[in-house]
Design an enzyme around this catalytic site. Structure first.
Site, PDB file in Angstrom:
ATOM      1  N   ASN A 167      24.035  -9.792 -23.404  1.00  0.00           N
ATOM      2  CA  ASN A 167      24.645  -9.295 -22.282  1.00  0.00           C
ATOM      3  C   ASN A 167      24.845  -7.654 -22.276  1.00  0.00           C
ATOM      4  O   ASN A 167      25.711  -7.422 -23.629  1.00  0.00           O
ATOM      5  CB  ASN A 167      25.962 -10.362 -22.037  1.00  0.00           C
ATOM      6  CG  ASN A 167      25.847 -11.450 -21.661  1.00  0.00           C
ATOM      7  OD1 ASN A 167      24.562 -11.786 -20.808  1.00  0.00           O
ATOM      8  ND2 ASN A 167      26.317 -12.644 -22.212  1.00  0.00           N
ATOM      9  N   ASP A 168      24.697  -7.023 -21.084  1.00  0.00           N
ATOM     10  CA  ASP A 168      25.344  -5.707 -21.282  1.00  0.00           C
ATOM     11  C   ASP A 168      25.509  -5.364 -19.824  1.00  0.00           C
ATOM     12  O   ASP A 168      24.886  -5.453 -18.921  1.00  0.00           O
ATOM     13  CB  ASP A 168      23.877  -4.731 -21.812  1.00  0.00           C
ATOM     14  CG  ASP A 168      24.222  -3.310 -21.777  1.00  0.00           C
ATOM     15  OD1 ASP A 168      25.426  -3.071 -21.375  1.00  0.00           O
ATOM     16  OD2 ASP A 168      23.520  -2.415 -22.201  1.00  0.00           O
TER      17      ASP A 168
END
Length: 251
Positions: free
Chosen positions: A192-193
């Site tokens: 996740n970014d």
């Protein structure tokens, strides 16, 4: 603390709703409100990191002890955690302890609609006496987990869903006699970014904590697993001084 598999019950509701059956008789549920203050249990958390290499060693050891190749890496790792926690809680040898976990049923239960996008899980547990768990090696408890999971056939799952409305029950944890696993290392947390860059650590916060909660995360390195263990401080301290347990942990 009530352990409720909401997603499984939603799926159950979908299965029986067409029949017009009421899921829960009013007389079966008695909920009382209270104004008493909730007292947080004096628990602490610690992250234990297990490398892919060390997990592979645990898996090999578990399978070798039982003369099989069916025990998974996760089953071996959970058995390792369970044995250390019970050993370092100084249980009476004849006291029973259990490990509670959830099993994915999406591939096991073919009646789940293709467009069902929620969780499809069912809770189960393994029970052993403390002396059996500690003295019989990591393979024995891991193998028992494996057999419980293997018994989760589509027919058995259907019977659980059909029988629950007639006699609803909820799991409660008490007296520190159980461990329970939440989350899964299959969730790619580090993928996740949100515009801030790749995460450097995963934590679960302070809510819904109790003695015996074991939360699983994938590690930052491929194939590794982080376990957030929530226990009373004296148990965590004893585990940190447990050489049999810690020699598998990567510091």
């Amino acid at each position: 603390m009530v352990y409720l598999l909401v997603a499984a019950l939603i799926m159950l509701w979908r299965m029986v709703h067409r029949s017009g059956i009421s899921l829960i008789r009013e007389s079966c549920v008695n909920v009382e409100q209270t104004n008493e203050d909730f007292i947080l249990p004096p628990v602490r958390e610690r992250i234990f990191h297990f490398s892919k290499e060390n997990i592979t060693k645990l898996k090999a050891k578990s399978n070798a002890e039982m003369g099989t190749d069916k025990i998974s890496s996760l089953q071996a790792l959970l058995s390792h955690i369970w044995r250390s926690a019970i050993h370092n809680r100084s249980f009476d040898p004849d006291q029973e302890t259990n490990y509670r976990f959830v099993v994915g049923v999406r591939q096991r239960f073919q009646e789940i609609p293709d467009n069902y996008f929620g969780n499809a899980i069912l809770g189960t547990f393994v029970t052993m006496k403390a002396k059996e768990l500690v003295e019989q090696g990591i393979g024995n408890s891991a193998w028992r987990m494996n057999r419980i999971i293997a018994a989760m056939t589509g027919e058995r799952i259907k019977k659980v869903f059909e029988s629950w409305p007639a006699s609803p029950s909820f799991v409660t944890l008490s007296n520190g006699d159980a461990l329970i696993t939440s989350s899964s290392p299959r969730f790619n947390m580090y993928g996740n970014d949100f515009g801030w860059g790749k995460p450097i650590a995963i934590r679960s916060g302070s809510s819904n904590k109790f003695d015996g909660l074991v939360t699983l995360y994938c590690g930052a390195e491929e194939g590794s697993i982080d376990i957030e263990a929530c226990f009373f401080p004296e148990t965590l301290e004893a585990m940190a001084n447990d050489q049999e347990f810690m020699h598998i942990v990567t510091v």
